[in-house]
Enzyme design. Structure first.
Site, PDB file in Angstrom:
ATOM      1  N   HIS A  29     -30.720 -28.234  -8.435  1.00 37.18           N
ATOM      2  CA  HIS A  29     -30.028 -27.445  -9.600  1.00 37.18           C
ATOM      3  C   HIS A  29     -30.740 -27.712 -10.729  1.00 37.18           C
ATOM      4  O   HIS A  29     -30.601 -26.746 -11.690  1.00 37.18           O
ATOM      5  CB  HIS A  29     -28.357 -28.100  -9.593  1.00 37.18           C
ATOM      6  CG  HIS A  29     -27.604 -27.951  -8.523  1.00 37.18           C
ATOM      7  ND1 HIS A  29     -27.681 -28.164  -7.194  1.00 37.18           N
ATOM      8  CD2 HIS A  29     -26.345 -27.271  -8.458  1.00 37.18           C
ATOM      9  CE1 HIS A  29     -26.912 -27.715  -6.590  1.00 37.18           C
ATOM     10  NE2 HIS A  29     -25.880 -27.266  -7.359  1.00 37.18           N
ATOM     11  N   GLU A  43     -26.918 -13.877  -3.737  1.00 32.61           N
ATOM     12  CA  GLU A  43     -27.741 -13.853  -5.109  1.00 32.61           C
ATOM     13  C   GLU A  43     -28.837 -12.714  -5.182  1.00 32.61           C
ATOM     14  O   GLU A  43     -28.731 -11.748  -6.019  1.00 32.61           O
ATOM     15  CB  GLU A  43     -28.395 -14.940  -5.561  1.00 32.61           C
ATOM     16  CG  GLU A  43     -27.781 -16.237  -5.852  1.00 32.61           C
ATOM     17  CD  GLU A  43     -27.332 -17.154  -4.771  1.00 32.61           C
ATOM     18  OE1 GLU A  43     -27.434 -16.565  -3.665  1.00 32.61           O
ATOM     19  OE2 GLU A  43     -26.650 -18.192  -4.910  1.00 32.61           O
ATOM     20  N   PHE A  99     -30.922 -21.481  -7.821  1.00 36.24           N
ATOM     21  CA  PHE A  99     -30.280 -20.395  -7.249  1.00 36.24           C
ATOM     22  C   PHE A  99     -30.871 -18.968  -7.640  1.00 36.24           C
ATOM     23  O   PHE A  99     -30.675 -18.033  -6.974  1.00 36.24           O
ATOM     24  CB  PHE A  99     -28.798 -20.203  -7.465  1.00 36.24           C
ATOM     25  CG  PHE A  99     -28.070 -21.438  -7.210  1.00 36.24           C
ATOM     26  CD1 PHE A  99     -28.524 -22.515  -6.499  1.00 36.24           C
ATOM     27  CD2 PHE A  99     -26.560 -21.750  -7.358  1.00 36.24           C
ATOM     28  CE1 PHE A  99     -27.731 -23.805  -6.041  1.00 36.24           C
ATOM     29  CE2 PHE A  99     -25.874 -22.751  -7.072  1.00 36.24           C
ATOM     30  CZ  PHE A  99     -26.660 -23.829  -6.631  1.00 36.24           C
ATOM     31  N   PHE A 154     -27.016 -22.173 -11.255  1.00 32.64           N
ATOM     32  CA  PHE A 154     -27.950 -23.007 -11.532  1.00 32.64           C
ATOM     33  C   PHE A 154     -29.307 -22.281 -11.385  1.00 32.64           C
ATOM     34  O   PHE A 154     -29.321 -21.642 -10.492  1.00 32.64           O
ATOM     35  CB  PHE A 154     -27.624 -24.080 -10.547  1.00 32.64           C
ATOM     36  CG  PHE A 154     -26.423 -24.897 -10.721  1.00 32.64           C
ATOM     37  CD1 PHE A 154     -26.267 -25.980 -11.867  1.00 32.64           C
ATOM     38  CD2 PHE A 154     -25.224 -24.538  -9.914  1.00 32.64           C
ATOM     39  CE1 PHE A 154     -25.160 -26.512 -11.999  1.00 32.64           C
ATOM     40  CE2 PHE A 154     -24.063 -25.067 -10.271  1.00 32.64           C
ATOM     41  CZ  PHE A 154     -24.078 -26.371 -11.219  1.00 32.64           C
TER      42      PHE A 154
END
Lengths: 383, 304
Positions: free
Chosen positions: A146, A77, A103, A100
């Site tokens: 999440h 990421e 993340f 999500f």
């Protein structure tokens, strides 16, 4: 009071709202497709986006535009976000997808330290036309990591705009708008909206031509004034999605659907609820909030994050700032991580809790502050 | 190199006179890396840097007057006085920015190279980081992306042996960044960073590969002659006087003068020329006003 909001008359939207039209992720997909067709600089970066996993918002786009423009990334990421920023700096309009909320934190250094600040730190030499799509709120019993809401954090970062669409049409409209901006936009998609449907009208050729004029490379001051004018004119305003006279709900994202559902229920009891759908949390349209607050005199600020430090505190301040003396209540999430399974419903506001909060707000006799968490209702006098 | 040396010495003195706010990270002793790398680039190539980036900026062609004014936080600074010493950019020169969070400029280079690919240009993007940045995870994410997408990125590690006070050897496992880069399939070389010709030669080799889609890493062994920032003495706390003096004996300016066969007179002349340019830069910076509140409110988002 604990738990009582879930035991009242049932007005909550079903988990799979029985609406007709286009699914929310499909509306986003249409916006990306139309935007990419019009602006060849647009590139998408993200995990599993060629396959359109997990919600279908990028489905088939790799087939239409090729894998040079729809790039699957590794599970990296930070580098994906940084890569998106670096490309955007050089005029490649980039959409980075983070499925999500949890993340997003891995890319947050890049988003907050670089995307949001590069234009400022460089004295306007650099622009970062980046759109970050990120899921927010609870969905699918995915539990604490999440499912979380980060609206207040993201809205508090100077240099980022924060879009919070509430229905399929507005997801389309706001995404097309985001794809025309020359500065970073976080596109926060309430994951509960992914299963909602709505009518969709795609932008026609005329609108597309107008949009093309808004494009610009990330350099030079020559056309800066023209760009600025286009942006100012273009800024999406909050909208009154349902007019009413007795109280206002200031809301966004899936919360707008909850408020509309609550308004239907309250109407059967003679209470006319006005629903203001914010669309953007940053920049915040205080003008529209103030107008509605002055009209009804009672405002419920509805959010998905906890009351402490949450977005509803900022909305309440905006109401007080623009319409001092308004009776204000806040409804947000419990100050818990999201529990596993259907227990998540205990944490987040529902249509039932909106109904109950509005009733309390209307019954409250004196001007004052009301603080309401889901299932845990508190009101405090300003005295 | 003489310009960078004189520029940073003058900035340091200005800092000691409290003419400069904040802090300052001088690259004195490391000039051979900045100049050697920049010498191997075209004007159209891009560069990203870190908190110790004055030398990189000057080597890439940033005007010393406007850079000094930026360090002074003045309106005529290259970023309008809003970035300061640790956040310098001059897009026209291809110097896209020095950034202060260690390692955070690294993945931007991958995106800059991706944009070049989209534009079908063969420009490369060089990104500098130190031995401290070697242990940031994002470096390896970025190397991986550059490798799988075959992008024109040259990662340049300025290994000055210390991340502030922490010796690189104490916190870096294995053989170091060169072998780590090779594990990702990058071309990787290690050179004497005090020898500007050696740095330039190796960079030319790697840049040529990067233009053809083979990302690369260059590790330059170097040393900062001063402390990390002003609060840190050149030696005493974590470096011995002997070690510092040994490295000062390999001053990149002296190494170059020797290699180029410059006599003392020529060296004095070059130094005086640089001094005059820096003096002008200091005067320019002093004369420039601070940015107004109106200017400080600009360039946040959209039309503001």
């Amino acid at each position: 009071m604990r738990g009582s909001f879930f035991e009242g008359e049932g007005v909550a939207l079903s988990r799979e709202a029985a609406q007709s039209g286009v699914l929310f992720p499909e509306a986003i997909r249409c916006a990306l497709e139309d935007g990419m067709a019009q602006d060849e600089s647009i590139v998408l970066l993200g995990q599993d986006i060629a396959a359109g996993f997990p919600f279908g918002a990028t489905r088939d786009l790799a087939g239409v535009f090729g894998e040079e423009r729809v790039r699957d990334t590794p599970i990296s990421e930070a580098a994906s976000m940084g890569c998106g920023i670096g490309a955007a700096m050089m005029g490649v309009r980039t959409v980075v997808e983070v499925d999500f909320a949890g993340f997003l934190l891995l890319g947050l250094d890049q988003l907050v330290n670089n995307a949001a600040k590069l234009r400022y730190m460089s004295g306007g030499q650099l622009r970062v036309p980046l759109v970050v799509r990120v899921g927010q709120g609870p969905f699918g019993a995915f539990a604490a990591q999440h499912s979380q809401a980060q609206h207040a954090w993201l809205a508090s970062v100077p240099g980022l705009a924060l879009c919070v669409p509430s229905d399929a049409q507005d997801a389309y409209t706001l995404m097309r708008w985001a794809l025309r901006q020359n500065d970073p936009v976080v596109f926060a998609e309430d994951m509960r909206s992914y299963r909602t449907k709505g009518a969709l009208v795609r932008e026609g050729a005329e609108a597309s031509e107008a949009a093309a004029e808004g494009e610009a490379a990330a350099e030079g001051e020559g056309s800066a004034e023209g760009e600025a004018a286009a942006e100012a004119e273009d800024l999406p305003r909050a909208r009154v999605v349902r007019p009413g006279r007795d109280a206002t709900v200031v809301c966004f994202g899936f919360g707008t659907l909850l408020a509309l559902s609550a308004a239907d229920e309250l109407a059967t009891h003679g209470i006319e609820l006005e629903v203001v759908d914010l669309r953007l949390l940053s920049p915040l349209d205080e003008h529209t909030i103030g107008e509605s607050a002055r009209h009804t005199g009672r405002v419920l600020c509805l959010g998905e994050d906890p009351l402490l430090g949450g977005i509803t505190a900022m909305l309440a301040a905006a109401v007080d700032h623009t319409a001092h003396g308004t009776l204000i209540a806040r409804l947000g999430a419990r100050h818990w991580p999201t529990p596993f399974g259907s227990s998540e419903e205990l944490v987040y506001p529902s249509a039932d809790s909106v109904v109950a909060a509005v009733r309390r707000l209307i019954e409250w006799p004196n001007a004052g502050q009301a603080e309401i968490t889901n299932g845990d209702f508190q009101m405090a006098s300003m005295q | 190199m003489a310009l960078i040396r004189n520029f940073e010495e003058a900035a340091y003195r200005a800092y000691e006179r409290n003419e400069l706010e904040g802090t300052i990270h001088a690259s004195i002793g490391q000039e051979g890396v900045a100049v050697g790398v920049a010498a191997a680039l075209r004007d159209s190539d891009k560069m990203l840097s870190h908190h110790r980036g004055h030398g990189h900026a000057l080597a890439k062609g940033v005007n010393p007057k406007r850079l000094m004014a930026e360090l002074f936080g003045r309106a005529d600074g290259v970023c309008g006085g809003k970035g300061g010493s640790m956040h310098v950019a001059d897009v026209k020169c291809g110097f896209l920015g020095s950034l202060a969070v260690v390692g955070s400029s690294i993945p931007l280079a991958v995106g800059v190279a991706l944009a070049a690919r989209r534009a079908q240009e063969d420009t490369v993007c060089v990104v500098f980081f130190g031995d401290g940045g070697v242990n940031q995870g994002v470096l390896y994410e970025a190397m991986n992306l550059a490798a799988i997408w075959k992008l024109g990125v040259v990662f340049v590690c300025e290994n000055n042996a210390y991340a502030i006070t922490t010796p690189a050897k104490k916190v870096t496992a294995g053989e170091g960044v060169q072998t780590r880069a090779q594990a990702f399939g990058l071309s990787a070389l290690r050179v004497d960073g005090q020898d500007v010709e050696e740095v330039a030669g190796a960079t030319r080799t790697l840049v040529a590969e990067a233009r053809a889609g083979q990302p690369a890493l260059l590790e330059c062994l170097t040393y900062r002659f001063l402390g990390h920032s002003r609060s840190d003495p050149p030696h005493g706390r974590y470096r011995t006087r002997e070690e510092v003096e040994r490295w000062q004996g390999r001053d990149p300016l002296v190494v170059l003068a020797h290699e180029a066969g410059l006599d003392a007179e020529e060296c004095v002349r070059l130094d005086a020329q640089a001094q005059a340019e820096v003096h002008e830069a200091i005067e320019f910076a002093r004369a420039s006003p601070r940015p107004t509140a109106e200017e400080l409110a600009k360039d946040v988002w959209g039309d503001v």
